[in-house]
Design a protein around this motif. Sequence first.
Motif, PDB file in Angstrom:
ATOM      1  N   CYS A  78       0.816  -1.048  -0.471  1.00  0.00           N
ATOM      2  CA  CYS A  78      -0.179   0.476  -0.211  1.00  0.00           C
ATOM      3  C   CYS A  78       1.014   1.136   0.271  1.00  0.00           C
ATOM      4  CB  CYS A  78      -0.765  -0.223   1.058  1.00  0.00           C
ATOM      5  SG  CYS A  78      -1.973   1.774   1.304  1.00  0.00           S
ATOM      6  N   PRO A  79       1.039   2.228  -0.959  1.00  0.00           N
ATOM      7  CA  PRO A  79       1.636   3.529  -1.131  1.00  0.00           C
ATOM      8  C   PRO A  79       0.998   4.367  -0.149  1.00  0.00           C
ATOM      9  CG  PRO A  79       0.107   3.689  -3.598  1.00  0.00           C
ATOM     10  CD  PRO A  79       0.234   2.331  -2.352  1.00  0.00           C
ATOM     11  N   HIS A  80      -0.318   4.463   1.112  1.00  0.00           N
ATOM     12  CA  HIS A  80      -0.585   5.114   1.844  1.00  0.00           C
ATOM     13  C   HIS A  80      -0.849   4.895   2.532  1.00  0.00           C
ATOM     14  CE1 HIS A  80      -0.241   8.747  -1.773  1.00  0.00           C
ATOM     15  NE2 HIS A  80      -0.412   7.465  -2.666  1.00  0.00           N
ATOM     16  N   ARG A  81      -0.369   3.404   2.842  1.00  0.00           N
ATOM     17  CA  ARG A  81      -0.069   3.290   4.139  1.00  0.00           C
ATOM     18  C   ARG A  81      -1.635   3.257   4.951  1.00  0.00           C
ATOM     19  NH1 ARG A  81       4.656   1.613   5.530  1.00  0.00           N
ATOM     20  NH2 ARG A  81       6.684   3.328   4.951  1.00  0.00           N
ATOM     21  N   VAL A  82      -2.431   3.009   3.760  1.00  0.00           N
ATOM     22  CA  VAL A  82      -3.949   2.686   4.959  1.00  0.00           C
ATOM     23  C   VAL A  82      -4.697   1.379   4.813  1.00  0.00           C
ATOM     24  CG1 VAL A  82      -6.447   2.603   3.447  1.00  0.00           C
ATOM     25  CG2 VAL A  82      -4.577   4.006   2.254  1.00  0.00           C
TER      26      VAL A  82
ATOM     27  N   ALA B 219      -5.515  -7.692   8.494  1.00  0.00           N
ATOM     28  CA  ALA B 219      -5.627  -6.328   7.945  1.00  0.00           C
ATOM     29  C   ALA B 219      -6.859  -5.871   8.217  1.00  0.00           C
ATOM     30  CB  ALA B 219      -5.804  -6.354   7.048  1.00  0.00           C
ATOM     31  N   TYR B 220      -6.981  -4.466   8.098  1.00  0.00           N
ATOM     32  CA  TYR B 220      -8.242  -3.167   8.584  1.00  0.00           C
ATOM     33  C   TYR B 220      -7.081  -2.316   7.918  1.00  0.00           C
ATOM     34  CZ  TYR B 220      -5.955  -1.000  12.510  1.00  0.00           C
ATOM     35  OH  TYR B 220      -5.545   0.068  13.270  1.00  0.00           O
ATOM     36  N   LEU B 221      -8.214  -1.167   7.091  1.00  0.00           N
ATOM     37  CA  LEU B 221      -8.453  -0.084   6.466  1.00  0.00           C
ATOM     38  C   LEU B 221      -8.571   0.979   7.897  1.00  0.00           C
ATOM     39  CD1 LEU B 221     -10.826  -0.908   4.026  1.00  0.00           C
ATOM     40  CD2 LEU B 221      -8.411  -1.165   4.368  1.00  0.00           C
ATOM     41  N   ALA B 222      -6.977   1.120   8.389  1.00  0.00           N
ATOM     42  CA  ALA B 222      -6.468   2.520   9.078  1.00  0.00           C
ATOM     43  C   ALA B 222      -6.782   3.624   8.672  1.00  0.00           C
ATOM     44  CB  ALA B 222      -5.589   1.930   8.902  1.00  0.00           C
TER      45      ALA B 222
ATOM     46  N   CYS C 185      -6.732   6.433   1.082  1.00  0.00           N
ATOM     47  CA  CYS C 185      -6.938   5.075  -0.072  1.00  0.00           C
ATOM     48  C   CYS C 185      -6.920   5.974  -1.534  1.00  0.00           C
ATOM     49  CB  CYS C 185      -7.597   4.751  -0.415  1.00  0.00           C
ATOM     50  SG  CYS C 185      -8.160   2.912  -0.820  1.00  0.00           S
ATOM     51  N   ILE C 186      -6.431   5.932  -1.753  1.00  0.00           N
ATOM     52  CA  ILE C 186      -6.279   6.226  -4.156  1.00  0.00           C
ATOM     53  C   ILE C 186      -7.121   5.426  -4.465  1.00  0.00           C
ATOM     54  CG2 ILE C 186      -4.246   8.111  -3.180  1.00  0.00           C
ATOM     55  CD1 ILE C 186      -2.908   6.058  -5.009  1.00  0.00           C
ATOM     56  N   GLU C 187      -7.203   4.189  -3.610  1.00  0.00           N
ATOM     57  CA  GLU C 187      -8.281   3.285  -4.544  1.00  0.00           C
ATOM     58  C   GLU C 187      -7.356   2.297  -5.507  1.00  0.00           C
ATOM     59  OE1 GLU C 187     -12.150   3.735  -5.931  1.00  0.00           O
ATOM     60  OE2 GLU C 187     -12.278   4.028  -3.249  1.00  0.00           O
ATOM     61  N   CYS C 188      -5.866   2.156  -5.537  1.00  0.00           N
ATOM     62  CA  CYS C 188      -4.912   2.008  -6.678  1.00  0.00           C
ATOM     63  C   CYS C 188      -5.082   0.152  -6.716  1.00  0.00           C
ATOM     64  CB  CYS C 188      -3.201   2.645  -6.382  1.00  0.00           C
ATOM     65  SG  CYS C 188      -2.851   0.900  -5.336  1.00  0.00           S
ATOM     66  N   GLY C 189      -5.045  -0.843  -6.212  1.00  0.00           N
ATOM     67  CA  GLY C 189      -5.739  -1.795  -5.992  1.00  0.00           C
ATOM     68  C   GLY C 189      -4.329  -3.172  -5.855  1.00  0.00           C
ATOM     69  N   ALA C 190      -3.321  -2.027  -5.435  1.00  0.00           N
ATOM     70  CA  ALA C 190      -2.704  -2.744  -5.134  1.00  0.00           C
ATOM     71  C   ALA C 190      -1.960  -4.160  -3.930  1.00  0.00           C
ATOM     72  CB  ALA C 190      -1.041  -1.631  -4.429  1.00  0.00           C
ATOM     73  N   CYS C 191      -2.848  -3.976  -2.949  1.00  0.00           N
ATOM     74  CA  CYS C 191      -3.515  -4.829  -1.653  1.00  0.00           C
ATOM     75  C   CYS C 191      -4.551  -5.575  -2.636  1.00  0.00           C
ATOM     76  CB  CYS C 191      -4.289  -3.655  -1.183  1.00  0.00           C
ATOM     77  SG  CYS C 191      -5.664  -3.036  -1.481  1.00  0.00           S
ATOM     78  N   GLN C 192      -5.155  -5.795  -3.801  1.00  0.00           N
ATOM     79  CA  GLN C 192      -6.026  -6.468  -3.838  1.00  0.00           C
ATOM     80  C   GLN C 192      -5.188  -7.720  -4.884  1.00  0.00           C
ATOM     81  OE1 GLN C 192      -9.743  -5.009  -6.609  1.00  0.00           O
ATOM     82  NE2 GLN C 192      -9.955  -7.448  -6.829  1.00  0.00           N
ATOM     83  N   LEU C 193      -4.518  -6.192  -5.714  1.00  0.00           N
ATOM     84  CA  LEU C 193      -3.905  -7.776  -6.882  1.00  0.00           C
ATOM     85  C   LEU C 193      -2.693  -8.791  -5.821  1.00  0.00           C
ATOM     86  CD1 LEU C 193      -2.889  -7.811  -9.779  1.00  0.00           C
ATOM     87  CD2 LEU C 193      -1.624  -5.958  -9.642  1.00  0.00           C
ATOM     88  N   ASN C 194      -2.093  -7.884  -4.643  1.00  0.00           N
ATOM     89  CA  ASN C 194      -0.949  -8.948  -4.169  1.00  0.00           C
ATOM     90  C   ASN C 194      -1.115  -9.393  -3.084  1.00  0.00           C
ATOM     91  OD1 ASN C 194       1.330  -7.994  -5.021  1.00  0.00           O
ATOM     92  ND2 ASN C 194       0.468  -5.865  -5.589  1.00  0.00           N
TER      93      ASN C 194
ATOM     94  N   ALA D 146      -8.782   1.439  -9.742  1.00  0.00           N
ATOM     95  CA  ALA D 146      -8.486   0.145  -8.771  1.00  0.00           C
ATOM     96  C   ALA D 146      -8.953  -0.213 -10.559  1.00  0.00           C
ATOM     97  CB  ALA D 146      -9.891  -0.473  -8.003  1.00  0.00           C
ATOM     98  N   CYS D 147      -9.050  -0.459 -11.545  1.00  0.00           N
ATOM     99  CA  CYS D 147      -9.148  -0.376 -12.651  1.00  0.00           C
ATOM    100  C   CYS D 147      -7.786  -0.993 -13.380  1.00  0.00           C
ATOM    101  CB  CYS D 147      -9.515   0.612 -13.679  1.00  0.00           C
ATOM    102  SG  CYS D 147     -11.414   0.813 -13.687  1.00  0.00           S
ATOM    103  N   LEU D 148      -6.511  -0.196 -12.038  1.00  0.00           N
ATOM    104  CA  LEU D 148      -5.012  -0.995 -12.569  1.00  0.00           C
ATOM    105  C   LEU D 148      -5.761  -2.338 -12.068  1.00  0.00           C
ATOM    106  CD1 LEU D 148      -2.922  -0.221 -12.840  1.00  0.00           C
ATOM    107  CD2 LEU D 148      -2.062   0.403 -10.571  1.00  0.00           C
TER     108      LEU D 148
END
Length: 82
Positions: A19-23, A31-34, A39-48, A61-63
Amino acid sequence: MIFVNQDKCTGCEICTFVCPHRVIEMNSHKAYLASLDRCIECGACQLNCPFNAIAVTKGTACLYAIVREDILKIREKGCGCC
C-alpha cells in the motif's frame, strides 16, 4: 471502495507492504483499514493479496483489471468500476 474480508485474511501483511499510502494496518493478525481517507484505490492491495481477502470496487482500481487483462492476459468479467 475497499473492503477487507476478515474471514479470508491470514495476516500475511503483504497488503501493508504494498500500500503506497499506508492505509492498511494489522490488528490481532488481521488487516484493517486504518486510514481510508488516504486510499487512492490503486488496487495494489487487491492485486497482491494471495488469499483474495481484499476487494477494491471503484476508483483507480481499474489498474487491477488492466494488469490482469493486458499484462497477465486473464479475461475478467468486469471489475465493477468501468
